[in-house]
Write a protein that holds these residues in place. Structure first.
Motif, PDB file in Angstrom:
ATOM      1  N   TYR A   1       0.300   2.518   6.095  1.00 25.93           N
ATOM      2  CA  TYR A   1       0.578   3.059   4.762  1.00 25.93           C
ATOM      3  C   TYR A   1      -0.315   4.248   4.402  1.00 25.93           C
ATOM      4  O   TYR A   1      -0.109   4.857   3.345  1.00 25.93           O
ATOM      5  CB  TYR A   1       0.427   1.966   3.707  1.00 25.93           C
ATOM      6  CG  TYR A   1       1.434   0.851   3.885  1.00 25.93           C
ATOM      7  CD1 TYR A   1       2.773   1.047   3.601  1.00 25.93           C
ATOM      8  CD2 TYR A   1       1.030  -0.401   4.345  1.00 25.93           C
ATOM      9  CE1 TYR A   1       3.698   0.032   3.767  1.00 25.93           C
ATOM     10  CE2 TYR A   1       1.948  -1.429   4.523  1.00 25.93           C
ATOM     11  CZ  TYR A   1       3.283  -1.210   4.236  1.00 25.93           C
ATOM     12  OH  TYR A   1       4.186  -2.220   4.404  1.00 25.93           O
TER      13      TYR A   1
ATOM     14  N   ASP B   1      -3.373   4.707   3.170  1.00 23.17           N
ATOM     15  CA  ASP B   1      -3.864   4.669   1.792  1.00 23.17           C
ATOM     16  C   ASP B   1      -5.078   5.570   1.582  1.00 23.17           C
ATOM     17  O   ASP B   1      -5.580   5.678   0.465  1.00 23.17           O
ATOM     18  CB  ASP B   1      -4.188   3.235   1.356  1.00 23.17           C
ATOM     19  CG  ASP B   1      -5.347   2.627   2.127  1.00 23.17           C
ATOM     20  OD1 ASP B   1      -5.333   2.719   3.369  1.00 23.17           O
ATOM     21  OD2 ASP B   1      -6.244   2.056   1.490  1.00 23.17           O
TER      22      ASP B   1
ATOM     23  N   TYR C   1      -3.470  -2.452   7.176  1.00 19.41           N
ATOM     24  CA  TYR C   1      -2.408  -1.692   6.503  1.00 19.41           C
ATOM     25  C   TYR C   1      -2.477  -0.200   6.818  1.00 19.41           C
ATOM     26  O   TYR C   1      -2.126   0.640   5.991  1.00 19.41           O
ATOM     27  CB  TYR C   1      -2.461  -1.910   4.984  1.00 19.41           C
ATOM     28  CG  TYR C   1      -2.323  -3.349   4.578  1.00 19.41           C
ATOM     29  CD1 TYR C   1      -1.077  -3.958   4.540  1.00 19.41           C
ATOM     30  CD2 TYR C   1      -3.442  -4.108   4.233  1.00 19.41           C
ATOM     31  CE1 TYR C   1      -0.937  -5.301   4.176  1.00 19.41           C
ATOM     32  CE2 TYR C   1      -3.317  -5.439   3.873  1.00 19.41           C
ATOM     33  CZ  TYR C   1      -2.069  -6.029   3.847  1.00 19.41           C
ATOM     34  OH  TYR C   1      -1.941  -7.351   3.494  1.00 19.41           O
TER      35      TYR C   1
ATOM     36  N   TRP D   1       1.276  -3.469  -1.369  1.00 18.82           N
ATOM     37  CA  TRP D   1       1.718  -2.807  -0.137  1.00 18.82           C
ATOM     38  C   TRP D   1       3.229  -2.879  -0.002  1.00 18.82           C
ATOM     39  O   TRP D   1       3.866  -3.796  -0.496  1.00 18.82           O
ATOM     40  CB  TRP D   1       1.061  -3.465   1.084  1.00 18.82           C
ATOM     41  CG  TRP D   1      -0.436  -3.500   1.007  1.00 18.82           C
ATOM     42  CD1 TRP D   1      -1.212  -4.574   0.686  1.00 18.82           C
ATOM     43  CD2 TRP D   1      -1.332  -2.407   1.228  1.00 18.82           C
ATOM     44  NE1 TRP D   1      -2.542  -4.227   0.708  1.00 18.82           N
ATOM     45  CE2 TRP D   1      -2.646  -2.904   1.034  1.00 18.82           C
ATOM     46  CE3 TRP D   1      -1.160  -1.073   1.579  1.00 18.82           C
ATOM     47  CZ2 TRP D   1      -3.771  -2.104   1.181  1.00 18.82           C
ATOM     48  CZ3 TRP D   1      -2.285  -0.280   1.724  1.00 18.82           C
ATOM     49  CH2 TRP D   1      -3.572  -0.799   1.529  1.00 18.82           C
TER      50      TRP D   1
END
Length: 378
Positions: free
Chosen positions: A297, A299, A294, A235
């Protein structure tokens, strides 16, 4: 090679193991040794809890989804994927690891359907089931007619490039290396007596020089050299200084393209001396859908990287990125809002280039090397 261009399809981590393996036609054992999850089918249920049922068993093409259409339309000369899973029936979990990925060999059609020219294996999951699991992986991929780079039964095989002929008679050489910073244990390195990986203990000037010497020994006149590196943390948008210096040293030594991966999301795009450095391509196929944390981000968003290199010089001639999104363990086209998020994020974190969006919804890089003006600001 002549004066034309060579187009490469590149992507980050292709994880066809664990939960993805469980929705395919021939799932292996679902048993895991993770701290919180003991059955790979839990990852399927997590994905379904977010976006709805996965129609298991799915066809081999299912995980790739819209990416197969991208490949069909763009017809790249060379397709390179980082295969971040072992392909094995082996049940010997590597000790000291929190996460293990394996896919049953009978599910290999889920890889071959994308027709990869090179499967990069120098990563932190291909030995998740020990050296027997790695040898079975190598045998399974060879039996399916797939080239590999970055792992082997000994150092000669592990460090040897995969050579892919291109239409005008030249070759693209793909060298694959796994760095300690990418979570690879030092004892995974190939040795004269043990199968293993092409291992980078450090991203130093001396190590870069050794890689360059190895590339030069393997090259023939007219070859294009790609170095694919598994490096860095999972990350964060920052590319570490040692990684930047290492990539630039490779380009200074004659490498034409640096293909970085390990992070679960894209990292900066760099054009150095008119050559492309991808510091992190992000995940491409995995079973992370529904896992919290997270979120900043994104993802769930993925990129198919289409790189055009000048065949005679290796200089960057064009970069197109196709935004995709993982949903129900399948890649689908990204929405306009998701494309805008990827464009603005890549533009913000990539110094010296400007990222634009075309009317067709693809992303591209503007840089003086491509005949565009320089980017304003840092």
């Amino acid at each position: 090679m002549g004066g034309g261009t060579v187009t490469l399809f590149l992507c980050g981590d292709v994880m066809l193991g664990r939960g993805v393996d469980q929705v395919l036609a021939h799932p292996g054992s679902p048993r895991l040794r993770e701290e919180w999850v003991e059955d790979a089918r839990v990852y399927v249920r997590l994905a379904e809890s977010v976006n709805g049922p996965v129609p298991a068993p799915v066809a081999p093409s299912w995980p790739w989804g819209e990416a197969l259409g991208v490949l069909e339309r763009t017809a790249p000369d060379v397709r390179v994927v980082n295969l971040e899973t072992s392909v094995t029936r082996c049940d010997a979990f590597a000790p000291g690891k929190a996460v293990h990925y394996r896919m049953h060999p009978a599910n290999l059609p889920a890889l071959t359907v994308a027709r990869p020219d090179v499967c990069v294996l120098a990563n932190n999951h291909v030995l998740d089931f020990g050296r027997p699991g790695l040898v079975e992986t190598l045998d399974a991929l060879a039996g399916a007619g797939l080239r590999t780079a970055g792992a082997g039964r000994g150092p000669d095989e592990a460090y040897a490039p995969a050579a892919v002929p291109v239409p005008d008679g030249g070759r693209v050489l793909v060298f694959a290396l796994g760095a300690r910073s990418g979570g690879i244990p030092p004892d995974w390195a190939a040795s004269p007596t043990a199968a293993g990986l092409a291992y980078l203990p450090e991203l130093s000037a001396a190590t870069a020089d050794a890689v360059v010497r190895h590339v030069r020994r393997a090259e023939r006149p007219g070859d294009l050299a790609v170095v694919s590196v598994h490096w860095g943390s999972n990350w964060g948008f920052h590319a570490p200084r040692d990684q930047i210096r290492f990539a630039r040293a490779l380009v200074d030594g004659g490498v034409d393209l640096v293909h970085g991966h390990s992070s679960h999301h894209p990292r900066p795009v760099e054009v150095y001396r008119d050559h492309l450095v991808l510091h992190g391509c992000g995940d491409f196929i995995d079973d992370y859908e529904g896992i919290s944390g997270y979120a900043e981000y994104r993802d769930d968003l993925r990129l198919a990287w289409l790189v055009r290199l000048a065949a005679d010089t290796g200089r960057l001639a064009g970069l197109t990125m196709v935004p995709l999104r993982s949903r129900r363990m399948r890649l689908e086209a990204a929405s306009p809002a998701d494309r805008a998020w990827l464009r603005t994020t890549l533009d913000r974190i990539s110094s010296g280039v400007r990222v634009t969006e075309s009317p067709a919804g693809t992303l591209a890089v503007a840089h003086p090397a491509l005949g565009h003006g320089p980017r304003a600001g840092p």
